[in-house]
Design a protein around this motif. Structure first.
Motif, PDB file in Angstrom:
ATOM      1  N   LEU A  29       0.834  -1.203   0.000  1.00 17.31           N
ATOM      2  CA  LEU A  29       0.000   0.000   0.000  1.00 17.31           C
ATOM      3  C   LEU A  29       0.869   1.253   0.000  1.00 17.31           C
ATOM      4  O   LEU A  29       0.575   2.219  -0.704  1.00 17.31           O
ATOM      5  CB  LEU A  29      -0.924  -0.016   1.225  1.00 17.31           C
ATOM      6  CG  LEU A  29      -2.095   0.965   1.162  1.00 17.31           C
ATOM      7  CD1 LEU A  29      -3.004   0.654   0.004  1.00 17.31           C
ATOM      8  CD2 LEU A  29      -2.881   0.949   2.465  1.00 17.31           C
ATOM      9  N   ARG A  30       1.953   1.221   0.787  1.00 20.26           N
ATOM     10  CA  ARG A  30       2.905   2.336   0.785  1.00 20.26           C
ATOM     11  C   ARG A  30       3.410   2.602  -0.627  1.00 20.26           C
ATOM     12  O   ARG A  30       3.453   3.721  -1.104  1.00 20.26           O
ATOM     13  CB  ARG A  30       4.131   1.994   1.631  1.00 20.26           C
ATOM     14  CG  ARG A  30       3.953   2.152   3.086  1.00 20.26           C
ATOM     15  CD  ARG A  30       4.288   3.584   3.534  1.00 20.26           C
ATOM     16  NE  ARG A  30       3.698   3.807   4.838  1.00 20.26           N
ATOM     17  CZ  ARG A  30       4.233   3.310   5.954  1.00 20.26           C
ATOM     18  NH1 ARG A  30       5.361   2.666   5.926  1.00 20.26           N
ATOM     19  NH2 ARG A  30       3.617   3.485   7.093  1.00 20.26           N
ATOM     20  N   LEU A  31       3.803   1.503  -1.252  1.00 19.53           N
ATOM     21  CA  LEU A  31       4.391   1.587  -2.582  1.00 19.53           C
ATOM     22  C   LEU A  31       3.397   2.199  -3.561  1.00 19.53           C
ATOM     23  O   LEU A  31       3.705   3.089  -4.343  1.00 19.53           O
ATOM     24  CB  LEU A  31       4.743   0.173  -3.037  1.00 19.53           C
ATOM     25  CG  LEU A  31       6.055   0.081  -3.808  1.00 19.53           C
ATOM     26  CD1 LEU A  31       7.179  -0.080  -2.811  1.00 19.53           C
ATOM     27  CD2 LEU A  31       6.018  -1.110  -4.748  1.00 19.53           C
ATOM     28  N   ARG A  32       2.182   1.693  -3.468  1.00 17.79           N
ATOM     29  CA  ARG A  32       1.082   2.202  -4.267  1.00 17.79           C
ATOM     30  C   ARG A  32       0.933   3.696  -4.080  1.00 17.79           C
ATOM     31  O   ARG A  32       0.868   4.456  -5.038  1.00 17.79           O
ATOM     32  CB  ARG A  32      -0.196   1.583  -3.720  1.00 17.79           C
ATOM     33  CG  ARG A  32      -1.051   0.873  -4.678  1.00 17.79           C
ATOM     34  CD  ARG A  32      -2.140   0.263  -3.831  1.00 17.79           C
ATOM     35  NE  ARG A  32      -2.116  -1.176  -3.999  1.00 17.79           N
ATOM     36  CZ  ARG A  32      -2.951  -1.801  -4.808  1.00 17.79           C
ATOM     37  NH1 ARG A  32      -3.859  -1.147  -5.465  1.00 17.79           N
ATOM     38  NH2 ARG A  32      -2.884  -3.091  -4.959  1.00 17.79           N
ATOM     39  N   ALA A  33       0.891   4.129  -2.798  1.00 16.66           N
ATOM     40  CA  ALA A  33       0.694   5.536  -2.493  1.00 16.66           C
ATOM     41  C   ALA A  33       1.800   6.370  -3.122  1.00 16.66           C
ATOM     42  O   ALA A  33       1.529   7.406  -3.743  1.00 16.66           O
ATOM     43  CB  ALA A  33       0.650   5.750  -0.991  1.00 16.66           C
TER      44      ALA A  33
ATOM     45  N   ALA B 101      -6.310   3.448 -11.952  1.00 20.51           N
ATOM     46  CA  ALA B 101      -7.422   3.002 -11.110  1.00 20.51           C
ATOM     47  C   ALA B 101      -6.997   1.822 -10.241  1.00 20.51           C
ATOM     48  O   ALA B 101      -7.358   1.751  -9.060  1.00 20.51           O
ATOM     49  CB  ALA B 101      -8.614   2.615 -11.982  1.00 20.51           C
ATOM     50  N   MET B 102      -6.199   0.915 -10.804  1.00 21.31           N
ATOM     51  CA  MET B 102      -5.731  -0.223 -10.014  1.00 21.31           C
ATOM     52  C   MET B 102      -4.887   0.256  -8.837  1.00 21.31           C
ATOM     53  O   MET B 102      -4.937  -0.315  -7.753  1.00 21.31           O
ATOM     54  CB  MET B 102      -4.896  -1.179 -10.895  1.00 21.31           C
ATOM     55  CG  MET B 102      -5.705  -2.018 -11.857  1.00 21.31           C
ATOM     56  SD  MET B 102      -6.913  -3.067 -11.060  1.00 21.31           S
ATOM     57  CE  MET B 102      -5.861  -4.374 -10.421  1.00 21.31           C
ATOM     58  N   LEU B 103      -4.096   1.304  -9.078  1.00 20.17           N
ATOM     59  CA  LEU B 103      -3.268   1.835  -7.989  1.00 20.17           C
ATOM     60  C   LEU B 103      -4.119   2.510  -6.924  1.00 20.17           C
ATOM     61  O   LEU B 103      -3.793   2.497  -5.746  1.00 20.17           O
ATOM     62  CB  LEU B 103      -2.261   2.854  -8.545  1.00 20.17           C
ATOM     63  CG  LEU B 103      -1.092   2.300  -9.332  1.00 20.17           C
ATOM     64  CD1 LEU B 103      -0.275   3.437  -9.908  1.00 20.17           C
ATOM     65  CD2 LEU B 103      -0.221   1.438  -8.441  1.00 20.17           C
ATOM     66  N   PHE B 108      -5.953   5.071   0.717  1.00 19.23           N
ATOM     67  CA  PHE B 108      -4.945   5.371   1.727  1.00 19.23           C
ATOM     68  C   PHE B 108      -5.117   6.839   2.071  1.00 19.23           C
ATOM     69  O   PHE B 108      -5.919   7.532   1.442  1.00 19.23           O
ATOM     70  CB  PHE B 108      -3.533   5.066   1.217  1.00 19.23           C
ATOM     71  CG  PHE B 108      -3.241   5.616  -0.145  1.00 19.23           C
ATOM     72  CD1 PHE B 108      -2.823   6.925  -0.326  1.00 19.23           C
ATOM     73  CD2 PHE B 108      -3.400   4.801  -1.270  1.00 19.23           C
ATOM     74  CE1 PHE B 108      -2.552   7.410  -1.588  1.00 19.23           C
ATOM     75  CE2 PHE B 108      -3.142   5.298  -2.539  1.00 19.23           C
ATOM     76  CZ  PHE B 108      -2.709   6.613  -2.688  1.00 19.23           C
ATOM     77  N   ARG B 109      -4.376   7.289   3.081  1.00 20.26           N
ATOM     78  CA  ARG B 109      -4.588   8.669   3.493  1.00 20.26           C
ATOM     79  C   ARG B 109      -4.224   9.616   2.354  1.00 20.26           C
ATOM     80  O   ARG B 109      -3.138   9.516   1.782  1.00 20.26           O
ATOM     81  CB  ARG B 109      -3.741   8.998   4.724  1.00 20.26           C
ATOM     82  CG  ARG B 109      -4.275  10.243   5.399  1.00 20.26           C
ATOM     83  CD  ARG B 109      -3.470  10.617   6.627  1.00 20.26           C
ATOM     84  NE  ARG B 109      -3.304   9.487   7.537  1.00 20.26           N
ATOM     85  CZ  ARG B 109      -2.298   9.402   8.428  1.00 20.26           C
ATOM     86  NH1 ARG B 109      -1.406  10.359   8.501  1.00 20.26           N
ATOM     87  NH2 ARG B 109      -2.209   8.363   9.221  1.00 20.26           N
ATOM     88  N   GLY B 110      -5.126  10.490   1.993  1.00 23.91           N
ATOM     89  CA  GLY B 110      -4.857  11.435   0.920  1.00 23.91           C
ATOM     90  C   GLY B 110      -5.239  10.924  -0.462  1.00 23.91           C
ATOM     91  O   GLY B 110      -5.069  11.635  -1.440  1.00 23.91           O
ATOM     92  N   SER B 111      -5.750   9.716  -0.559  1.00 20.11           N
ATOM     93  CA  SER B 111      -6.037   9.192  -1.902  1.00 20.11           C
ATOM     94  C   SER B 111      -7.197   9.953  -2.558  1.00 20.11           C
ATOM     95  O   SER B 111      -7.210  10.131  -3.772  1.00 20.11           O
ATOM     96  CB  SER B 111      -6.327   7.697  -1.862  1.00 20.11           C
ATOM     97  OG  SER B 111      -7.480   7.429  -1.105  1.00 20.11           O
ATOM     98  N   GLY B 112      -8.139  10.424  -1.742  1.00 17.20           N
ATOM     99  CA  GLY B 112      -9.246  11.193  -2.306  1.00 17.20           C
ATOM    100  C   GLY B 112      -8.760  12.465  -2.961  1.00 17.20           C
ATOM    101  O   GLY B 112      -9.128  12.787  -4.095  1.00 17.20           O
ATOM    102  N   LEU B 113      -7.885  13.174  -2.255  1.00 17.45           N
ATOM    103  CA  LEU B 113      -7.350  14.433  -2.784  1.00 17.45           C
ATOM    104  C   LEU B 113      -6.562  14.179  -4.071  1.00 17.45           C
ATOM    105  O   LEU B 113      -6.725  14.888  -5.065  1.00 17.45           O
ATOM    106  CB  LEU B 113      -6.441  15.085  -1.735  1.00 17.45           C
ATOM    107  CG  LEU B 113      -5.717  16.339  -2.200  1.00 17.45           C
ATOM    108  CD1 LEU B 113      -6.688  17.484  -2.353  1.00 17.45           C
ATOM    109  CD2 LEU B 113      -4.592  16.716  -1.258  1.00 17.45           C
ATOM    110  N   LEU B 114      -5.723  13.120  -4.044  1.00 15.24           N
ATOM    111  CA  LEU B 114      -4.917  12.827  -5.235  1.00 15.24           C
ATOM    112  C   LEU B 114      -5.817  12.492  -6.422  1.00 15.24           C
ATOM    113  O   LEU B 114      -5.571  12.937  -7.545  1.00 15.24           O
ATOM    114  CB  LEU B 114      -3.960  11.672  -4.951  1.00 15.24           C
ATOM    115  CG  LEU B 114      -2.833  12.006  -3.961  1.00 15.24           C
ATOM    116  CD1 LEU B 114      -2.015  10.771  -3.646  1.00 15.24           C
ATOM    117  CD2 LEU B 114      -1.924  13.087  -4.527  1.00 15.24           C
TER     118      LEU B 114
END
Lengths: 331, 299
Positions: A29-33, B101-103, B108-114
Motif C-alpha cells: 500500500l505504501r508503494l502504491r501511495a 485506477a488499479m493503484l 490510503f490517506r490522501g487518496s481522495g485528494l490525489l
C-alpha cells in the motif's frame, strides 16, 4: 456475574479483509501511495507550468532552455488585459518622469510601452460569462422539468424520446454548424449573444435531462404522493416537495452545464465574429500575430482555468455522474 | 364503483397529462429546432452544389458529392488519420487510466485528494490545453524535452513537427486517461469484497484474481469508456486546432469538415455530404455505446 459481555466499546464500522493484514500488504500500500503521488505530480506538471508561465516576464517566458526559477511579474496579465503602444526612446524617457502612472503603466513602461486602452479579453470573458450563464439557467430549468416528467410518469415512447435526447449530444458540433450558420444568417442571429445562448441551451439540454433524471429517480415518490393525497396539486407538490430534495442534483447539473458552455470552442469559433465572441476562440488567435506572448496566453488560460479548478473540487463526488451523462452513479 | 369515486383520479390524471406536456414540450421543441431541422436541411444540401458565400441557389446534383468524397484520396487520408488517432489514443488511455485506477482502488490517506487532482486535466477547455501544450512541446522554450532528459537543443526532438499525430495522442492521453480512471474506479469499487476473500482462502494467486475476478467485473465499464472515447475521438476538433491548427498529418475529419465548410471555397454542399458520412459513423458507435450502457444498468 461481574463480566457480562465483552462488547467492543466503539461500534465496528468496517472489517479488515483477511488477506490484507500483515507486513506485505501494508508495504504494498505504501508503494502504491508513492506511485500515485508521482503520477499525480506528472499529471499536474502542465497545469503548474502554465501557472508559472503566467507570471514570467517576456524574456523569461521564451528563455531556452526553459526557466524554472524566475522573478515573478504581472507583465503577462497586463499585456493580456490591455492594448499598448510602443514608445519612442525619448517618449519613454518623458513617461518615466511622470508620476501619475499606476502599477500597470509602470509594468508596461518597463518594456517601453504605454497602455492605450483595454484589450478584447475582458469583453470576451464577459461574453463567456453571459452566454454560459444564461444558457445554463435555461438548460437546467427545462432539463429539470423534463427530467421530472420522464422520471415520474409513464410516457408513451419514453425510451425513444430519451434516446433521441441523448443522441443529439453525440452529434459533432461541426456537423450541425453549417445549417445552423445558414439559419442564423437568415434570422440575423449570427454573432449575437442570443444565438449562442440558444445553441448552448439546446446542446446542454440533453445532458441536463439525463443527469437530472438520475437524481430525480433517487427521490422517493412517496412524499409527493402523500402531498397529492393531502390536496396539493401536481405543480405544488413539484415545487414544494420535489425541488427542495433535488437541490444537490440541480447544483451539480448547473455547474457541469456551465463548464461545458464555458469551455466550448467549435460553435463559438464558427458562429461569432467580434461582438459575441467568447474567450476560448480568442486564445489560439493570440498566437498568430508576431512574436508569441506566452506569458499573456498563459495568463489568459489561467484566468479561464481557475473557475474550472474550483468547480472540480466542489463537485468531486458528482464528477463520474457528470462526465457520463448521469448514466453511472457509483464512485 | 360509484360515479364520485371515479371522478377524482380521472381529473388528476388529466391534469397530470397537462403537466407532462408542459414539462417536456419546451425541451423537445428546442432540440428539434436546433438539431432535427439542421440535420434535415443539411441532408438536402448534401445533394446539392452550393456555397454559402455565393448568390446562386443550391443546384441539385444527386449523389455526386458523396461519390466525389468517397473517391477523393485526401478524404480517405483524413479518415485514416482519424482512425489511427482514435486507435492509439483510446488504447493508451485505457492502459494508463486502468493502471491508475488499479493503484487507487485501495484507499490510503490522501487518496481522495490525489484522485481529484488527477481529474483536473479533463475539466480544462480542450482548446486551451492544445494551445498551451504547444509551449510545452516547443523544443527551445518548452519543458517536455528537458524533463525527458534532452540536454542539447540541437538533438532534442521537435515534437509538433516530427511527430504531429503522436503529439496529439500524448495530449489526449494526458487529458482523458483520468476519465477512464474514474470509470474504472467506479467499476472496481463495485466488486464485492467476498469474491477476493474467497479467492484468498483458496490461495489463488493475485494474477489469477486479476484475470478471473477484477477484469471480468470491470469489463462493462471499460467497454463504455472505450466507446465514449472513440466517439469523442471522431468528434475531436478543439484539441487539434489548438495544438497544430490541423497541419498536414493531423488533418482529422472534423478539421477537414471545418475547412471545407467555413474556409476557402465554402463548399457547403460537399461539406454537408462529408458531415453526413461522419454522422453515420458516429451514430453507429453511439448505438453500440447505448446498448453497452443498457447492459450495465440492468446488471
Amino acid at each position: 456475574m461481574a463480566q457480562v459481555s465483552k462488547a467492543p466499546r466503539s461500534p465496528v464500522l468496517h472489517s479488515t479483509r483477511v488477506d490484507k493484514v500483515g507486513f506485505g500488504p501494508r508495504l504494498a500500500l505504501r508503494l502504491r501511495a508513492s506511485l500515485v503521488i508521482i503520477l499525480t505530480i506528472i499529471m499536474l506538471i502542465p497545469v503548474v507550468w502554465m501557472g508559472m508561465t503566467a507570471f514570467k516576464s517576456r524574456p523569461d517566458a521564451v528563455a531556452a532552455p526553459a526557466k524554472v526559477i524566475f522573478e515573478p511579474t504581472l507583465e503577462g496579465f497586463v499585456s493580456l488585459l490591455t492594448t499598448r503602444r510602443q514608445l519612442l526612446p525619448d517618449e519613454a524617457e518623458e513617461y518615466r518622469q511622470r508620476d501619475d502612472l499606476n502599477f500597470a503603466d509602470e509594468i508596461a513602461l518597463k518594456r517601453g510601452q504605454a497602455i492605450i486602452g483595454p484589450s478584447q479579453f475582458p469583453k470576451q470573458l464577459l461574453n463567456s460569462l453571459i452566454i454560459a450563464g444564461v444558457s445554463t439557467i435555461f438548460s437546467v430549468g427545462f432539463g429539470v422539468l423534463a427530467a421530472y416528467a420522464f422520471s415520474r410518469f409513464k410516457i408513451p415512447g419514453e425510451d425513444d424520446m430519451l434516446f433521441f435526447i441523448l443522441s443529439t449530444r453525440m452529434l459533432p458540433p461541426v456537423v450541425v454548424t453549417v445549417p445552423v450558420f445558414l439559419m442564423y444568417r437568415e434570422l440575423g442571429l449570427y454573432d449575437t449573444h442570443f444565438g449562442l445562448i440558444l445553441l448552448y441551451t439546446a446542446f446542454n439540454l440533453s445532458f441536463s435531462v439525463w443527469l437530472m433524471k438520475g437524481f430525480m429517480d433517487e427521490i422517493p415518490s412517496e412524499y409527493e404522493e402523500a402531498a397529492l393525497v393531502d390536496g396539493y396539486t401536481r405543480l405544488q407538490a413539484f415545487r414544494k416537495i420535489v425541488l427542495p430534495q433535488a437541490v444537490t442534483g440541480i447544483a451539480a447539473t448547473t455547474v457541469f452545464s456551465f463548464i461545458f458552455a464555458w469551455n466550448e470552442y467549435a460553435f463559438a469559433l464558427m458562429l461569432t465574429g467580434d461582438t459575441a465572441r467568447t474567450a476560448p476562440p480568442s486564445i489560439p488567435s493570440r498566437i498568430g500575430t508576431g512574436g508569441v506572448e506566452w506569458a499573456a496566453i498563459a495568463a489568459g488560460s489561467l484566468v479561464f482555468l481557475i473557475p474550472v479548478i474550483i468547480v472540480t473540487f466542489a463537485l468531486r463526488r458528482h464528477l463520474l455522474r457528470g462526465v457520463t451523462f448521469g448514466a453511472i452513479r457509483k464512485g | 364503483m360509484s360515479q364520485t369515486t371515479m371522478q377524482g383520479p380521472t381529473r388528476r390524471h388529466l391534469s397530470d397529462r397537462r403537466v407532462i406536456q408542459l414539462f417536456i414540450v419546451p425541451t423537445m421543441l428546442l432540440l428539434i429546432l436546433m438539431n432535427i431541422f439542421p440535420l434535415i436541411y443539411s441532408l438536402y444540401l448534401s445533394f446539392t452544389e452550393y456555397s454559402i458565400i455565393s448568390t446562386t441557389a443550391p443546384e441539385w446534383v444527386g449523389l455526386q458529392n458523396y461519390r466525389d468524397i468517397l473517391s477523393d484520396e485526401r478524404f480517405w487520408e483524413n479518415f485514416a488519420i482519424t482512425g489511427r488517432y482514435a486507435l492509439y489514443s483510446v488504447s493508451l488511455q485505457m492502459i494508463v487510466g486502468f493502471g491508475m485506477a488499479m493503484l487507487l482502488k485501495e484507499k490510503f490517506r490522501g487518496s481522495g485528494l490525489l484522485t481529484t487532482l488527477i481529474l483536473v486535466p479533463m475539466m480544462v477547455s480542450p482548446v486551451v490545453v492544445g494551445v498551451f501544450w504547444r509551449n510545452i512541446f516547443n523544443p527551445s522554450i518548452g519543458i517536455l524535452n528537458p524533463l525527458l532528459g534532452y540536454q542539447n537543443l540541437e538533438t532534442s526532438p521537435e515534437w509538433l513537427v516530427e511527430y504531429p499525430l503522436y503529439s496529439i495522442v500524448i495530449v489526449d492521453v494526458w487529458m482523458w486517461s483520468p476519465f477512464v480512471m474514474l470509470l474504472a474506479l467506479a467499476g472496481l469499487s463495485a466488486i464485492p469484497d467476498y469474491l477476493y476473500e474467497a479467492a484468498a482462502i483458496d490461495r489463488a494467486s493475485s494474477w489469477f484474481q486479476f484475470w478471473r475476478i477484477t477484469l471480468p467485473q470491470v469489463m462493462p465499464l471499460l467497454i463504455i469508456a472505450v466507446l465514449f472515447r472513440t466517439i469523442e475521438a471522431f468528434k475531436q476538433f478543439d484539441l487539434v486546432m489548438g495544438l497544430t491548427g490541423g497541419r498536414p498529418g493531423t488533418e482529422t475529419v472534423s478539421v477537414r469538415l471545418y475547412r471545407e465548410a467555413l474556409q476557402g471555397q465554402f463548399e457547403t454542399g460537399s461539406s454537408s455530404a462529408l458531415a453526413y458520412i461522419v454522422l453515420v459513423i458516429i451514430i453507429a458507435i453511439s448505438n453500440l455505446y447505448i446498448r453497452a450502457l443498457n447492459r450495465v444498468r440492468e446488471a
